[in-house]
Write a protein that holds these residues in place. Structure first.
Motif, PDB file in Angstrom:
ATOM      1  N   SER A 263     -31.073  92.202  69.936  1.00 44.36           N
ATOM      2  CA  SER A 263     -29.908  91.301  69.910  1.00 44.36           C
ATOM      3  C   SER A 263     -28.794  91.816  70.819  1.00 44.36           C
ATOM      4  CB  SER A 263     -29.395  91.174  68.478  1.00 44.36           C
ATOM      5  OG  SER A 263     -30.380  90.622  67.640  1.00 44.36           O
ATOM      6  N   LEU A 264     -28.573  93.133  70.805  1.00 45.89           N
ATOM      7  CA  LEU A 264     -27.535  93.700  71.655  1.00 45.89           C
ATOM      8  C   LEU A 264     -27.880  93.493  73.134  1.00 45.89           C
ATOM      9  CD1 LEU A 264     -24.917  95.277  71.959  1.00 45.89           C
ATOM     10  CD2 LEU A 264     -26.241  97.402  71.719  1.00 45.89           C
ATOM     11  N   ALA A 265     -29.149  93.730  73.471  1.00 46.40           N
ATOM     12  CA  ALA A 265     -29.547  93.508  74.866  1.00 46.40           C
ATOM     13  C   ALA A 265     -29.446  92.030  75.240  1.00 46.40           C
ATOM     14  CB  ALA A 265     -30.979  94.015  75.072  1.00 46.40           C
ATOM     15  N   ASP A 266     -29.793  91.163  74.314  1.00 45.14           N
ATOM     16  CA  ASP A 266     -29.691  89.729  74.579  1.00 45.14           C
ATOM     17  C   ASP A 266     -28.241  89.308  74.797  1.00 45.14           C
ATOM     18  OD1 ASP A 266     -30.548  87.114  74.870  1.00 45.14           O
ATOM     19  OD2 ASP A 266     -30.357  86.691  72.722  1.00 45.14           O
ATOM     20  N   TYR A 267     -27.321  89.969  74.101  1.00 41.30           N
ATOM     21  CA  TYR A 267     -25.895  89.676  74.282  1.00 41.30           C
ATOM     22  C   TYR A 267     -25.479  89.948  75.726  1.00 41.30           C
ATOM     23  CZ  TYR A 267     -20.845  90.551  74.099  1.00 41.30           C
ATOM     24  OH  TYR A 267     -19.506  90.571  74.357  1.00 41.30           O
ATOM     25  N   TYR A 268     -25.900  91.095  76.251  1.00 34.09           N
ATOM     26  CA  TYR A 268     -25.532  91.424  77.635  1.00 34.09           C
ATOM     27  C   TYR A 268     -26.257  90.525  78.631  1.00 34.09           C
ATOM     28  CZ  TYR A 268     -22.993  95.546  76.090  1.00 34.09           C
ATOM     29  OH  TYR A 268     -22.076  96.392  75.496  1.00 34.09           O
ATOM     30  N   VAL A 269     -27.470  90.101  78.281  1.00 36.11           N
ATOM     31  CA  VAL A 269     -28.180  89.198  79.178  1.00 36.11           C
ATOM     32  C   VAL A 269     -27.436  87.867  79.267  1.00 36.11           C
ATOM     33  CG1 VAL A 269     -30.295  87.852  79.454  1.00 36.11           C
ATOM     34  CG2 VAL A 269     -30.428  90.273  78.853  1.00 36.11           C
ATOM     35  N   ARG A 270     -26.947  87.359  78.132  1.00 36.01           N
ATOM     36  CA  ARG A 270     -26.209  86.086  78.140  1.00 36.01           C
ATOM     37  C   ARG A 270     -24.870  86.228  78.856  1.00 36.01           C
ATOM     38  NH1 ARG A 270     -28.244  82.252  74.501  1.00 36.01           N
ATOM     39  NH2 ARG A 270     -29.930  83.040  73.172  1.00 36.01           N
ATOM     40  N   ARG A 271     -24.344  87.432  78.825  1.00 37.28           N
ATOM     41  CA  ARG A 271     -23.090  87.655  79.572  1.00 37.28           C
ATOM     42  C   ARG A 271     -23.336  87.911  81.052  1.00 37.28           C
ATOM     43  NH1 ARG A 271     -18.680  89.174  76.375  1.00 37.28           N
ATOM     44  NH2 ARG A 271     -17.562  89.079  78.368  1.00 37.28           N
ATOM     45  N   GLY A 272     -24.596  87.999  81.478  1.00 40.50           N
ATOM     46  CA  GLY A 272     -24.938  88.222  82.878  1.00 40.50           C
ATOM     47  C   GLY A 272     -24.947  89.678  83.291  1.00 40.50           C
ATOM     48  N   LEU A 273     -24.857  90.614  82.340  1.00 46.92           N
ATOM     49  CA  LEU A 273     -24.864  92.049  82.654  1.00 46.92           C
ATOM     50  C   LEU A 273     -26.290  92.570  82.503  1.00 46.92           C
ATOM     51  CD1 LEU A 273     -21.611  92.998  80.693  1.00 46.92           C
ATOM     52  CD2 LEU A 273     -21.854  92.479  83.136  1.00 46.92           C
ATOM     53  N   TYR A 274     -27.104  92.353  83.507  1.00 42.76           N
ATOM     54  CA  TYR A 274     -28.524  92.666  83.408  1.00 42.76           C
ATOM     55  C   TYR A 274     -28.795  94.168  83.418  1.00 42.76           C
ATOM     56  CZ  TYR A 274     -28.762  87.719  84.520  1.00 42.76           C
ATOM     57  OH  TYR A 274     -28.598  86.368  84.493  1.00 42.76           O
ATOM     58  N   GLU A 275     -28.076  94.916  84.229  1.00 43.23           N
ATOM     59  CA  GLU A 275     -28.288  96.363  84.255  1.00 43.23           C
ATOM     60  C   GLU A 275     -27.892  96.994  82.922  1.00 43.23           C
ATOM     61  OE1 GLU A 275     -29.829  98.075  86.456  1.00 43.23           O
ATOM     62  OE2 GLU A 275     -30.144  96.301  87.717  1.00 43.23           O
ATOM     63  N   LYS A 276     -26.814  96.482  82.328  1.00 46.37           N
ATOM     64  CA  LYS A 276     -26.416  96.981  81.020  1.00 46.37           C
ATOM     65  C   LYS A 276     -27.476  96.636  79.972  1.00 46.37           C
ATOM     66  CE  LYS A 276     -23.549  98.812  78.059  1.00 46.37           C
ATOM     67  NZ  LYS A 276     -23.277 100.258  78.028  1.00 46.37           N
ATOM     68  N   ALA A 277     -28.052  95.464  80.083  1.00 49.62           N
ATOM     69  CA  ALA A 277     -29.117  95.081  79.149  1.00 49.62           C
ATOM     70  C   ALA A 277     -30.321  95.999  79.302  1.00 49.62           C
ATOM     71  CB  ALA A 277     -29.522  93.632  79.400  1.00 49.62           C
ATOM     72  N   ARG A 278     -30.638  96.357  80.557  1.00 48.93           N
ATOM     73  CA  ARG A 278     -31.755  97.275  80.780  1.00 48.93           C
ATOM     74  C   ARG A 278     -31.468  98.644  80.168  1.00 48.93           C
ATOM     75  NH1 ARG A 278     -32.100  96.299  85.636  1.00 48.93           N
ATOM     76  NH2 ARG A 278     -33.830  94.828  85.616  1.00 48.93           N
ATOM     77  N   ASP A 279     -30.246  99.100  80.291  1.00 52.64           N
ATOM     78  CA  ASP A 279     -29.880 100.380  79.662  1.00 52.64           C
ATOM     79  C   ASP A 279     -30.003 100.311  78.145  1.00 52.64           C
ATOM     80  OD1 ASP A 279     -29.361 101.335  82.171  1.00 52.64           O
ATOM     81  OD2 ASP A 279     -27.192 100.990  82.064  1.00 52.64           O
ATOM     82  N   ILE A 280     -29.638  99.177  77.582  1.00 53.29           N
ATOM     83  CA  ILE A 280     -29.748  99.016  76.128  1.00 53.29           C
ATOM     84  C   ILE A 280     -31.222  99.062  75.699  1.00 53.29           C
ATOM     85  CG2 ILE A 280     -29.377  97.432  74.209  1.00 53.29           C
ATOM     86  CD1 ILE A 280     -26.874  98.850  75.159  1.00 53.29           C
ATOM     87  N   PHE A 281     -32.083  98.398  76.458  1.00 52.11           N
ATOM     88  CA  PHE A 281     -33.514  98.444  76.141  1.00 52.11           C
ATOM     89  C   PHE A 281     -34.042  99.879  76.204  1.00 52.11           C
ATOM     90  CE2 PHE A 281     -33.850  93.797  77.350  1.00 52.11           C
ATOM     91  CZ  PHE A 281     -34.276  93.385  76.100  1.00 52.11           C
ATOM     92  N   GLU A 282     -33.667 100.609  77.236  1.00 53.66           N
ATOM     93  CA  GLU A 282     -34.133 101.990  77.364  1.00 53.66           C
ATOM     94  C   GLU A 282     -33.616 102.857  76.212  1.00 53.66           C
ATOM     95  OE1 GLU A 282     -36.130 103.552  79.337  1.00 53.66           O
ATOM     96  OE2 GLU A 282     -36.626 101.911  80.707  1.00 53.66           O
TER      97      GLU A 282
END
Length: 912
Positions: A263-282
């Motif tokens: 959910s946290l990574a999806d939040y950043y994806v919806r905000r357009g912060l893809y690199e941040k989402a990738r960091d969250i996944f890692e």
């Protein structure tokens, strides 16, 4: 009598005036108008009157007693019943509302009156008046009664058509009174699409450690609801630290960590912060501790990378089409020209990162085994098997393998380990050994032997592997030195120091490890001298850690080097140390070696050993020793003593082995003393209390012996004795053997006796006596005699000779017709046969046997009185019977052939 109204007064319906029946109540009320009891009795008396008349009585009573709750409550109930079913626009509702208002002047502290009023206002859908009345009720009633007011109040503002802002204000006021119902407010906010306030309220609830859901929801469910709101409406919810909120949920609730990270990574994806989402996944993959959460995050991560790659490929194709169209048009602005001129070919200006995204996706898929292993190790870092699997993942990268082993031996606590932690050290050393680095391998082993393992066997295994490594590289002296060092007993000073610390390591017990000593003694046998090997064996015996196999190995070593007496001393020590069943192999080996070595030279000593062995052995283990003992006596001793040993054996073995032991006993007695000597053994076996089945088998063998010796009567007596153990219905084999015996050696009497015994035994087993009819007995006898003739044929007597003998024995029987068209072979008639035409035919029987009168009944003790029949009754028949009897007597005088078997009788008559 009704009183007419005064002149000029308002006109009142005559029905409302008191009647003559009301005068007694009216007079009492006039005397005491402030008595509730009188007014209530008046109302009960007029309970069947119309409501308008009762309303006048209520109004008069309330005018006199305006503070009576009983009167107001009854009055209002009747007014509510009067308007029930009418439309809300009816004027009666206005009158009802006015009555409630008048009642509340004095009843404003009564919550029931308020509830009745509020309920009727809600039914009339008077929202504004109802809201104001609810507010008046809350101000009038004490706070302890507010919970009765708020429930219908919230129901009113939740009705369709109520402005949202009005409802929100009411809900907020209610939460000031009872914050525990905030879930209802949150649900209302979600239904009203007020995402901002709903998220704030949910966050506040989750931050309150004292909050308990009245709807039974767990905190985890509330966190998931908050995450759904934050992620699905990321652009509508502002002012909240979404990252901190979700991370707080991750720290608190571990059963759905994977979903929260996603959910946290999806939040950043919806905000357009893809690199941040990738960091969250890692970060999520590197921190989760369950395979389920890992699978959730990894699948979402892989889907994210795949979607990013697909989007980039699609965007690149669209840009190529646009560039192609632009080149055809030839239109370029100045900035694009400058960019192309100065930054053309520079990697920062390259928007096509398709290869990078493809490499990221492939790298993620290839890292899955390593990441999954990391999850399992986070679950239990002391799981030895998972560390071995992690090393195997990096089998093509020795450097990572070394780092993994270093991390493993540092992390795994031997006392908490799941598996065998010493295998990590051994595998670590083998890794260096496989790369020809013996120095580091020895360093690893030196560190491994100083680790405090959970069991001594783990440490002993490390020492053995250390020595085996030296043996593989031909360092035999170093291997022996390692074993001497490992088996050395700690000094007294070291023991004292460890005892003072109170925590005894396994190194203090290593010198008593049987595994270590076994490996050591094998090395000494292979590489050392006899004296050093004997010293090691003696040390094992002194430490009292020897096993029966150690005793046997020590004795074999001494025998190979011709130290026979020393070997026998080792056997003696072994039989003193161990008990059954462990000492069994030592005794068997000791006795066989001793007999083989000395034979008859030390016979008395051998006998003492056997006597000692059988005394110690339990009943189920003593048979092989007795057989070995008897063999000794047969080969080197006396046959009489051998028989004595067999006699002791059959008494010592358990019942399940008595039969086999008696068979061996009988076989050896027959071989040594002859067959007649076995009679005593057979009788002893039968009388020794063998199980019924074994006793029957022994009787059959005994009877066969007597038959072979020609003792027919003794054999028959044995069959009679054994018949008590054989039920004819379940054991037909025994009776078949006896029947064959009687056919070959018996006569009609013995055969009948066998049949009688068979019926008697069958009856005794079934506890029911069956008396067969006479014709069934004759039928059985006929069949059995026919079987006897078949037996004579199989014995080798030619059929023509048999026919001749039959004609000689029964000349008239051969030509006489028999019932059913058959003839009864070898059946000796009693003197007459019935004819088909009803007549009687006499036959001359040369072997007529005078048989006693017998009854088919089994009770032989019953004596039936008989009277002789006068001879005149029979006439000529009596004379013929007398002649037949004389011939039978002559036959009896000629050798008593009737007592012989059928085959023997025929042979004798042939010789005559």
């Amino acid at each position: 009598m009704a009183v007419p109204p005064a002149t000029g007064a308002a006109e009142i319906s005559p029905d409302l005036y008191p009647s003559e029946d009301d005068l007694p109540y009216e007079e009492e009320i006039l005397r005491n108008p402030f008595s509730l009891k009188l007014w209530w009795r008046y109302l009960i008396a007029r309970s069947s009157a119309p409501f308008r008349r009762r309303a006048v009585i209520y109004e008069r009573a309330l005018k006199a007693l305006p503070g009576s709750y009983k009167l107001w409550h009854a009055y209002l109930r009747e007014r509510l019943d009067a308007v029930r079913g009418r439309p809300v626009s009816d004027p009666a509702f206005d009158s009802l509302n006015n009555t409630f208002e008048r009642a509340l002047v004095t009843m404003h502290k009564m919550p029931r009156i308020w509830l009745m009023y509020l309920a009727t206002l809600s039914e009339q859908r008077l929202l504004t008046r109802g809201r104001r009345t609810f507010d008046r009720a809350l101000r009038a009633l004490p706070v302890t009664q507010h919970d009765r007011i708020w429930e219908p109040y919230l129901a009113l503002v939740s009705l369709p058509g109520v402005p949202v802002e009005t409802s929100l204000r009411v809900f907020r006021r209610y939460l000031l009174f009872d914050p525990s119902h905030i879930e209802n407010f949150i649900n209302f906010l979600i239904a009203s699409r007020r995402w901002q306030e709903a998220a704030e309220r949910l966050a506040g609830v989750l931050n309150d450690d004292n909050f308990h859901s009245i709807k039974g929801k767990t905190r985890h469910q509330l966190w998931l609801e908050l995450c759904d709101i934050l992620t699905r409406h990321a652009t509508e919810v502002l002012g909240l630290k979404v990252d901190a909120i979700i991370r707080g949920g991750i720290r608190r609730y571990t059963d759905e960590v994977g979903r929260l990270w996603t959910s946290l990574a999806d939040y950043y994806v919806r905000r357009g912060l893809y690199e941040k989402a990738r960091d969250i996944f890692e970060e999520g993959i590197q921190t989760v501790t369950t395979v389920r959460d890992f699978s959730v995050i990894f699948e979402s991560y892989a889907q994210f990378e795949q979607s990013a790659l697909a989007a980039k490929i699609e965007t690149a194709e669209e840009e190529q089409e646009e560039d192609g169209e632009g080149e055809e048009d030839g239109r370029r602005d100045g900035l694009s020209k400058l960019t192309k001129k100065f930054l053309d070919g520079f990697w920062l200006n390259d928007d096509d990162d398709t290869d990078l995204r493809m490499a990221r996706f492939e790298n993620l898929l290839s890292r899955r085994p390593e990441l999954l292993n990391s999850v399992l190790l986070r679950q239990n870092p002391h799981n030895v098997e998972q560390w071995h699997r992690r090393v195997k993942i990096f089998e093509n990268d020795p450097a990572k393998q070394v780092f993994t082993y270093i991390e493993a031996v540092r992390t795994v606590d031997p006392m908490k380990a799941v598996g065998k932690p010493h295998t990590l050290w051994i595998a670590f050393a083998r890794l260096y050994e496989s790369h020809k680095d013996l120095k580091n391998a020895r360093d690893i082993f030196e560190k491994a032997v100083n680790v405090n393992y959970k069991t001594v066997d783990h440490l002993a295994t490390v020492w053995c592997e250390y020595a085996e490594m030296e043996l593989r590289h031909k360092n035999f002296g170093r291997a022996l030195e390692l074993m001497r060092k490992a088996t050395a007993e700690p000094s007294v000073e070291v023991k004292r120091r460890v005892a003072a610390d109170g925590n005894e390591p396994v190194q203090m017990k290593l010198h008593k490890s049987l595994r270590l000593w076994s490996f050591y003694v094998d090395l000494e046998e292979s590489l050392g001298s006899l004296e050093s090997t004997r010293a090691v064996y003696e040390k094992i015996l002194d430490l009292r850690i020897a096993t029966p196999q150690i005793i046997l190995n020590y004795a074999f070593l001494l025998e190979e080097n011709k130290y026979f007496e020393d070997a026998f001393k080792v056997y003696e020590r072994g039989v003193k140390i161990f008990k059954y069943p462990h000492v069994k192999d030592i005794w068997v080996t000791y006795l066989s070696k001793f007999v083989k070595r000395y034979g008859k030279t030390k016979l008395e000593r051998a006998r003492e050993l056997f006597e000692h062995a059988v005394e110690q052995a339990p009943a189920n283990e003593v048979k092989p020793i007795y057989l070995q003992y008897a063999k000794l006596e047969e080969e080197y001793g006396l046959a009489k003593r051998a028989m004595k040993v067999y006699d002791q054996a059959v008494k010592a073995v358990p019942d399940s082995e008595k039969l086999s032991m008696y068979e061996i006993y009988i076989a050896r007695a027959a071989a040594i003393f002859g067959v007649p000597k076995t009679r005593e053994i057979y009788e002893q076996a039968i009388e020794s209390g063998l199980p019924d089945n074994d006793a029957k088998k022994m009787c059959l063998k005994y009877a066969e012996l007597e038959r072979n010796l020609g003792e027919i009567d003794r054999a028959r007596a044995i069959y009679v004795f054994a018949s008590q153990f054989a039920d004819p219905r379940s054991d037909p084999d025994f009776w078949k053997v006896w029947k064959d015996f009687e056919i070959q050696h018996g006569n009609e009497d013995t055969f009948r006796e066998m049949l009688r015994i068979s019926r008697s035994v069958s009856a005794s087993y079934s506890q029911t006596h069956f008396i067969l009819p006479e014709y069934l007995m004759q039928k059985d006898q006929k069949l059995n005699l026919e079987e006897a003739v078949d037996t004579l044929k199989r014995a080798g007597v030619p059929e023509d000779e048999m026919a001749t003998l039959e004609r000689q024995l029964a000349p008239a029987a051969a030509n006489s017709p028999v019932k059913n068209g058959g003839r009864m072979l070898n059946f000796v008639s009693a003197g007459s046969e019935s004819q088909s035409d009803g007549g009687i035919r006499l036959t001359a029987n040369n072997e007529d046997i005078e048989l006693p009168e017998e009854s088919d009944s089994e009770d032989d003790k019953i004596e039936i009185a008989q009277k002789n029949v006068p001879a005149s009754v029979f006439g000529d028949l009596a004379e013929k019977v007398t002649k037949d009897e004389d011939k039978g007597a002559d036959a009896a005088d000629n050798g008593g052939s009737s007592l012989l078997g059928a085959l023997e009788r025929i042979k004798r008559q042939r010789r005559q």
